[in-house]
Scaffold this motif. Structure first.
Motif, mmCIF file in Angstrom:
data_model
loop_
_atom_site.group_PDB
_atom_site.id
_atom_site.type_symbol
_atom_site.label_atom_id
_atom_site.label_comp_id
_atom_site.label_asym_id
_atom_site.label_seq_id
_atom_site.Cartn_x
_atom_site.Cartn_y
_atom_site.Cartn_z
ATOM 1 N N CYS A 270 0.845 -1.208 0.000
ATOM 2 C CA CYS A 270 0.000 0.000 0.000
ATOM 3 C C CYS A 270 0.878 1.255 0.000
ATOM 4 O O CYS A 270 0.624 2.202 -0.749
ATOM 5 C CB CYS A 270 -0.912 -0.013 1.225
ATOM 6 S SG CYS A 270 -1.948 1.453 1.362
ATOM 7 N N ARG A 271 1.923 1.256 0.843
ATOM 8 C CA ARG A 271 2.818 2.423 0.926
ATOM 9 C C ARG A 271 3.474 2.670 -0.438
ATOM 10 O O ARG A 271 3.555 3.801 -0.916
ATOM 11 C CB ARG A 271 3.870 2.175 2.013
ATOM 12 C CG ARG A 271 4.724 3.413 2.298
ATOM 13 C CD ARG A 271 5.674 3.139 3.457
ATOM 14 N NE ARG A 271 4.967 3.035 4.733
ATOM 15 C CZ ARG A 271 4.895 1.931 5.477
ATOM 16 N NH1 ARG A 271 5.501 0.822 5.063
ATOM 17 N NH2 ARG A 271 4.232 1.923 6.606
ATOM 18 N N ARG A 272 3.921 1.602 -1.077
ATOM 19 C CA ARG A 272 4.576 1.722 -2.395
ATOM 20 C C ARG A 272 3.614 2.305 -3.434
ATOM 21 O O ARG A 272 3.974 3.181 -4.216
ATOM 22 C CB ARG A 272 5.058 0.337 -2.833
ATOM 23 C CG ARG A 272 5.697 0.325 -4.216
ATOM 24 C CD ARG A 272 6.271 -1.030 -4.555
ATOM 25 N NE ARG A 272 6.920 -0.996 -5.859
ATOM 26 C CZ ARG A 272 7.932 -1.774 -6.203
ATOM 27 N NH1 ARG A 272 8.438 -2.626 -5.327
ATOM 28 N NH2 ARG A 272 8.453 -1.692 -7.417
ATOM 29 N N ASP A 276 3.573 6.135 -5.290
ATOM 30 C CA ASP A 276 3.564 6.237 -6.757
ATOM 31 C C ASP A 276 2.347 7.007 -7.244
ATOM 32 O O ASP A 276 2.431 7.817 -8.163
ATOM 33 C CB ASP A 276 3.564 4.818 -7.354
ATOM 34 C CG ASP A 276 3.645 4.835 -8.878
ATOM 35 O OD1 ASP A 276 4.514 5.539 -9.421
ATOM 36 O OD2 ASP A 276 2.813 4.142 -9.516
ATOM 37 N N ASN A 277 1.181 6.743 -6.630
ATOM 38 C CA ASN A 277 -0.066 7.389 -7.059
ATOM 39 C C ASN A 277 -0.972 7.578 -5.847
ATOM 40 O O ASN A 277 -1.726 6.675 -5.471
ATOM 41 C CB ASN A 277 -0.768 6.531 -8.119
ATOM 42 C CG ASN A 277 -2.058 7.163 -8.627
ATOM 43 O OD1 ASN A 277 -2.442 8.253 -8.190
ATOM 44 N ND2 ASN A 277 -2.737 6.481 -9.534
ATOM 45 N N PRO A 278 -0.928 8.759 -5.231
ATOM 46 C CA PRO A 278 -1.722 9.001 -4.012
ATOM 47 C C PRO A 278 -3.221 8.850 -4.220
ATOM 48 O O PRO A 278 -3.959 8.632 -3.254
ATOM 49 C CB PRO A 278 -1.375 10.459 -3.651
ATOM 50 C CG PRO A 278 -0.110 10.772 -4.391
ATOM 51 C CD PRO A 278 -0.114 9.938 -5.616
ATOM 52 N N ALA A 296 -5.481 3.677 7.713
ATOM 53 C CA ALA A 296 -6.035 5.034 7.718
ATOM 54 C C ALA A 296 -4.938 6.073 7.522
ATOM 55 O O ALA A 296 -5.108 7.061 6.788
ATOM 56 C CB ALA A 296 -6.790 5.288 9.019
ATOM 57 N N GLU A 297 -3.779 5.864 8.165
ATOM 58 C CA GLU A 297 -2.670 6.804 8.024
ATOM 59 C C GLU A 297 -2.163 6.862 6.576
ATOM 60 O O GLU A 297 -1.681 7.902 6.113
ATOM 61 C CB GLU A 297 -1.520 6.399 8.957
ATOM 62 C CG GLU A 297 -1.839 6.651 10.425
ATOM 63 C CD GLU A 297 -0.797 6.022 11.351
ATOM 64 O OE1 GLU A 297 0.138 5.362 10.836
ATOM 65 O OE2 GLU A 297 -0.936 6.181 12.582
ATOM 66 N N LEU A 298 -2.264 5.746 5.876
ATOM 67 C CA LEU A 298 -1.825 5.696 4.474
ATOM 68 C C LEU A 298 -2.914 6.172 3.493
ATOM 69 O O LEU A 298 -2.694 6.209 2.285
ATOM 70 C CB LEU A 298 -1.415 4.257 4.107
ATOM 71 C CG LEU A 298 -0.112 3.754 4.744
ATOM 72 C CD1 LEU A 298 0.033 2.256 4.524
ATOM 73 C CD2 LEU A 298 1.087 4.488 4.139
ATOM 74 N N GLY A 299 -4.085 6.468 4.025
ATOM 75 C CA GLY A 299 -5.185 6.891 3.157
ATOM 76 C C GLY A 299 -5.860 5.731 2.466
ATOM 77 O O GLY A 299 -6.452 5.876 1.394
ATOM 78 N N THR A 363 -12.697 17.393 -10.532
ATOM 79 C CA THR A 363 -11.789 17.293 -11.690
ATOM 80 C C THR A 363 -10.340 17.132 -11.237
ATOM 81 O O THR A 363 -9.572 16.387 -11.840
ATOM 82 C CB THR A 363 -11.924 18.523 -12.611
ATOM 83 O OG1 THR A 363 -11.808 19.722 -11.839
ATOM 84 C CG2 THR A 363 -13.256 18.512 -13.344
ATOM 85 N N SER A 364 -9.956 17.803 -10.150
ATOM 86 C CA SER A 364 -8.568 17.708 -9.682
ATOM 87 C C SER A 364 -8.243 16.317 -9.147
ATOM 88 O O SER A 364 -7.095 15.886 -9.161
ATOM 89 C CB SER A 364 -8.299 18.756 -8.597
ATOM 90 O OG SER A 364 -9.071 18.465 -7.427
ATOM 91 N N GLN A 365 -9.261 15.601 -8.667
ATOM 92 C CA GLN A 365 -9.061 14.261 -8.116
ATOM 93 C C GLN A 365 -9.246 13.155 -9.165
ATOM 94 O O GLN A 365 -9.225 11.968 -8.826
ATOM 95 C CB GLN A 365 -10.058 14.014 -6.968
ATOM 96 C CG GLN A 365 -9.918 14.974 -5.799
ATOM 97 C CD GLN A 365 -8.607 14.782 -5.052
ATOM 98 O OE1 GLN A 365 -8.290 13.682 -4.600
ATOM 99 N NE2 GLN A 365 -7.839 15.851 -4.928
#
Length: 994
Positions: A270-272, A276-278, A296-299, A363-365
């Motif tokens: 998940c972190r990787r 690369d792509n939040p 949760a901390e990693l979104g 649009t930004s997301q």
């Protein structure tokens, strides 16, 4: 339109790859009799698989061949190596399943082998101890046949992943799970969700072909069973991933023992991914709920594996984060829902209306593009994703660009298909839909064909700021005509001799079928423009008998009141139905050797091209173009084609009114505007417009009952005049094309034809060439153009109709050098016809000294009486007279219909000095003359162009002498030859020595 949209052609013809190319057709199932019974009898596995293939509209669903042991399976495979997949249960004799799988892999290395086994700790322990290298997959069997369908889909997804995802743009979900039990539970649920999503977005598809294309473009599921495999799949397909669902603890490498499992491998993965792509959605699941905090901390999302609501939580997360289900627009500050879209139509509306802050957030997301990708709308998604706010000077400009992209895409999807009308899913983007079963009729078939050709030849957006398309059309198929006649007991009209008015009254007072009324109710809710209700009978516009203009076309205005709009529409449809039985229609059907009882009527309902001003509605211009020009002048060649165009509604053109004639090859060389004198005397002098007052549409056999005729003085105030009109500069005695000059308007089309403000000539040339190539014969097209559009909107070229021109060249060639014109009663060198004609001994002609343009309607009445007499006698005749036969304008010729001249086999338009007008070419009348094999001659003896020996006929005894007409009968049949090849025609008396 953004050029990336061109990747997608609604007819599928331009798609460079075929989704789901590799499929499982034959499955070898290895199981004992009991397991076989569970699968085949209790689970109905084969029927489930068959149903899935029916849903995909594909033939050849996979067949299941069951054997009861591995030994029997090896024997089967030795004699048949066409199996695409081998599925074996655990307890199936010797050799055991592991040895069996290795043997199969040695002999058939590309055939996937799967093991299906019940969940048991003892069995799983034994499996772990074995060499599993021959098995591609192991699944846990819960007795649920959904798993078998999911297994087939998983293997097919793997087989097609590279082509469909990397080339075709299909999206995927990455599932990372090493627990056989859990992925066997997840897979059926994931596939169910995907198919549910698939069913929803199919509602945007307009026909079966688009539906199949989208079904095959559904998101794929990729299964990884270790960290190494998960990273490989992520890196390979990350540009097309909707999201990742991952276990937290799993092994790092293939074939690692379970005890080597890294307890937080999923956190590392998940972190990787997030680095690369939040924005990539990741859902983690574990029986260790403590990992929820790290997730949760990693979104990332988190679900406890032992949760009783595991599957429903999974479903909710996917719907929300993977862009399944409705698109929910939210206020970025409060998270409150401000609207939702379930399809493209609603998405277009929402983007146009949501607050700026919400628009910028979504649009930004990349929320919009992700939602579109998940629904298989790849080109549109890619186009929207490539834009961000940095490309635009304002939010409004960005918003407008996206709205235009979606509108264009929806319109493009609706082009080129014949959609089945469904009141629930029908929208203004569907270019062509059918209501009911039965035939579409000739005219509608031609329109549907050209609709697909416009897409095939990429005409839609070929010219900048112009859209080439058919007007939005709905066709009521002939099924409803049959029901209407039958339900209202109208069959008796066929055998009775009623007047046209009586027939129309009977039809209009009858009731349309209930299902049709309900469908039309749904249709008019999408309408905001006037409608043309046009005939499309079985015989109309067919390849050998075009029936052009025989039946009626009524136009009705748009009104806000739904009930009133429906009444207008119902009356117009019934009026078109009635026109089948009008006298002129009967005469034409009889003369074309068809039976009126066999004729069936479909009806086209079309949006009228144009704009409104001062209570009137009309297009900038309309016209008729033909791919072959039988009357070339100057440098023109017959193959260059010819076009007649007029400002306003096209009824003026097809009815033979005064129009502008030009060759699409030489648009700047127009005879009528070559001198100021010709421009003033020979150009269009009236414009037809539709009245938008509903009370003007009355029951009438005249389908122009609510059309207004505007004079040149009237049109000066209309916006459309600036596109087509020049001005007569009286002081300098010249025609001025300046829009700033004032004076008498002259409809020259100079701005379009000389200065190319609209690519009319090029579009017509392209369409004529395209139509002639595809129909394998010369064609005639009708069109309308709307240039009166708001700033930023595209101008419209509407293709209204296409029909074949009969060019019968089966006739024998004539040696004209051996023919003496001095012997001719009639001779001309502008002839169209099919060669020699037999058994004609009568000539009926208008006495030139009695002709008066004010009396043309009386001439028509006198001719009707004569024609009826000839029909009773079973005789045909040659008809000669000045002006345009069949013109709706009595000042341009005799306004005959088919019942006036049905027995004429040669028609001669003979100009006289006091009455010199352009020939009828381009009119419906002219088209029918040629299609029925009627010889057609244009001569002007007073100019030395052709011969008509009227004096010689006057010297003969008349069989009939009327006020205007004279009939002469010869003892022997005349020698008649109208030779379309050489454009020469002659009528002479046969002498005994001939």
């Amino acid at each position: 339109m953004n050029k990336s949209l061109e990747q997608y052609m609604p007819d599928g013809s331009k798609v460079p790859y075929r989704f789901m190319k590799y499929r499982i057709h034959k499955i070898l199932l290895v199981c004992c009799s009991y397991d076989g019974y569970i699968l085949e009898e209790d689970g109905h596995i084969e029927s489930q698989i068959n149903q899935e293939y029916i849903d995909l509209n594909m033939s050849n669903p996979p067949s299941l061949t069951r054997v009861s042991s591995t030994a029997e399976a090896l024997e089967k495979l030795a004699g048949d190596d066409t199996f695409d997949f081998i599925l074996t249960m655990y307890n199936v004799g010797e050799p055991d399943v592991f040895s069996f799988a290795r043997i199969v892999k040695e002999r058939h290395p590309n055939t996937p082998v799967g093991l299906l086994t019940s969940f048991s700790k003892d069995i799983y322990r034994r499996i772990e101890e074995q060499d599993r290298s021959g098995l591609d997959y192991i699944f846990s069997w819960h007795g649920n046949t959904d798993l078998i369908v999911a297994i087939i889909k998983l293997i097919e997804d793997k087989m097609n992943a590279d082509e469909d995802i990397l080339e075709g743009g299909v999206q995927a979900i990455l599932l990372v799970e090493d627990s056989i039990r859990f992925y066997s539970t997840y897979l059926p649920e994931l596939y169910k969700l995907i198919l549910l999503q698939n069913t929803e977005f199919l509602k945007d598809a307009f026909n079966e072909q688009q539906q199949v294309l989208r079904k095959r473009a559904r998101p794929k599921i990729l299964l990884a069973r270790c960290y190494e495999e998960a990273v490989e799949l992520y890196e390979r397909y990350k540009k097309n991933l909707l999201g990742v669902i991952s276990d937290v603890g799993f092994v790092l490498h293939r074939n690692d023992p379970p005890e080597s499992e890294k307890l937080d491998a999923g956190i590392d993965l998940c972190r990787r991914i997030k680095q690369d792509n939040p924005l990539m959605p990741v859902l983690l699941q574990s029986s260790q709920v403590a990992f929820g905090k790290q997730a949760a901390e990693l979104g990332a999302g988190f679900i406890a594996k032992n949760s009783k609501t595991l599957l429903s939580q999974l479903s909710e997360y996917i719907a929300k984060e993977f862009a399944f289900g409705d698109f929910v627009f939210k206020d970025p500050d409060t998270g409150a829902e401000i609207g939702r879209a379930k399809d493209l139509t609603q998405m277009q509306h929402m983007i146009a209306t949501i607050p700026d802050k919400a628009f910028e957030y979504h649009t930004s997301q990349n929320h919009l593009s992700k939602w579109l990708y998940s629904r298989g709308l790849f080109p549109l998604a890619a186009s929207i994703r490539q834009y961000n706010k940095s490309h635009f000077t304002s939010v409004e400009e960005h918003r407008r660009a996206l709205v235009n992209l979606i509108r264009d895409y929806r319109t493009l999807l609706g082009q080129g298909v014949v959609a089945r009308f469904d009141a629930e899913t029908y929208s203004d983007a569907v270019a062509f839909a059918r209501i009911g079963e039965g035939s579409l009729g000739g005219k509608a078939r031609g329109l549907a064909f050209m609709n697909s050709m416009l897409i095939k030849y990429r005409q839609y957006d070929k010219h900048e700021n112009v859209r080439i398309m058919i007007p939005r059309s709905v066709v009521i198929a002939t099924e409803y005509f049959d029901d209407f006649i039958h339900n209202n007991g109208l069959k008796y009209i066929i055998s009775q001799d009623f007047s046209d008015e009586e027939i129309l009254s009977e039809f209009v007072s009858s009731v349309l079928p209930f299902r049709l009324r309900e469908a039309l109710k749904g249709y008019i809710r999408t309408v905001r423009t006037p409608l043309a209700i046009r005939s499309s009978s079985k015989l109309e516009d067919s390849h050998y008998q075009p029936f052009a203009g025989i039946y009626s076309t009524y136009m009705i205005p748009y009104v806000d009141n739904e009930d009133q709009m429906l009444r207008l529409l119902f009356k117009a449809v019934k009026s078109v139905y009635a026109s089948v039985y009008f006298a002129a229609s009967r005469a034409y059907i009889q003369s074309s050797q068809n039976l009126i009882s066999e004729e069936k009527m479909a009806v086209i309902i079309q949006e009228v091209c144009g704009t409104e001003q001062d209570g009137l509605f009309f297009p900038t211009c309309s016209g008729v173009a033909r791919s072959i020009n039988y009357y070339p002048i100057g440098d023109e060649q017959p193959a260059d084609g010819v076009c007649n165009v007029a400002m306003g509604l096209g009824k003026l053109v097809v009815d033979g009114g005064r129009t502008l004639r030009f060759s699409p090859r030489y648009p700047q060389k127009v005879l009528q505007t070559s001198t100021p004198e010709l421009a003033l005397s020979d150009t269009q002098n009236e414009v037809l417009a539709l009245s938008l007052r509903p009370e003007e549409f009355r029951t009438s056999i005249d389908d122009a009952v609510n059309l207004h005729r505007l004079s040149l003085t009237d049109i000066a105030r209309f916006r459309n005049s600036k596109y087509v009109c020049s001005v007569w500069d009286r002081e300098n005695e010249r025609i001025s094309d300046s829009p700033f000059d004032s004076g008498r308007k002259v409809i020259t089309f100079n701005n379009i034809l000389k200065y190319n403000t609209f690519p009319l000539a090029k579009i017509i040339s392209d369409i004529l060439r395209m139509g002639a190539e595809e129909m394998r014969c010369p064609v005639e097209v009708e069109f309308a153009v709307n240039m009166d559009v708001a700033p930023g909107q595209q101008q419209i070229f509407n293709l209204l109709q296409i029909r074949p021109i009969i060019d019968n060249q089966d006739n024998r060639s004539i040696d004209w050098a051996a023919e003496e014109t001095s012997r001719a009663l009639i001779y001309g060198e502008q002839a169209l016809g099919i060669g020699q004609m037999q058994d004609i001994a009568d000539i009926i002609y208008i006495k030139s000294e009695a002709f008066d343009s004010l009396s043309t309607e009386k001439i028509a009445e006198e001719l009707l009486m004569l024609n009826n007499r000839m029909r009773e006698e079973g005789r045909s005749y040659i008809l000669v007279g000045p002006g345009r036969w069949g013109s709706s304008d009595p000042f341009l010729g005799v306004p005959v219909k088919w019942n006036h001249i049905s027995e004429a086999k040669v028609i001669v338009e003979c100009g006289i000095e006091k009455f010199d007008v352009e020939p009828s070419q381009g009119t419906h009348f002219f088209q029918n003359v040629t299609s029925l094999g009627v010889g057609y001659l244009t001569i002007n003896p007073f100019r030395g162009d052709g011969i008509f020996r009227e004096q010689e006929l006057n010297a003969r005894q008349a069989l009939f002498e009327g006020t205007y007409l004279r009939q002469v009968r010869f003892e022997n049949p005349l020698w008649v030859c109208i030779d379309g090849r050489s454009n020469k025609g002659m009528v002479r008396e046969e002498k005994p020595e001939d």
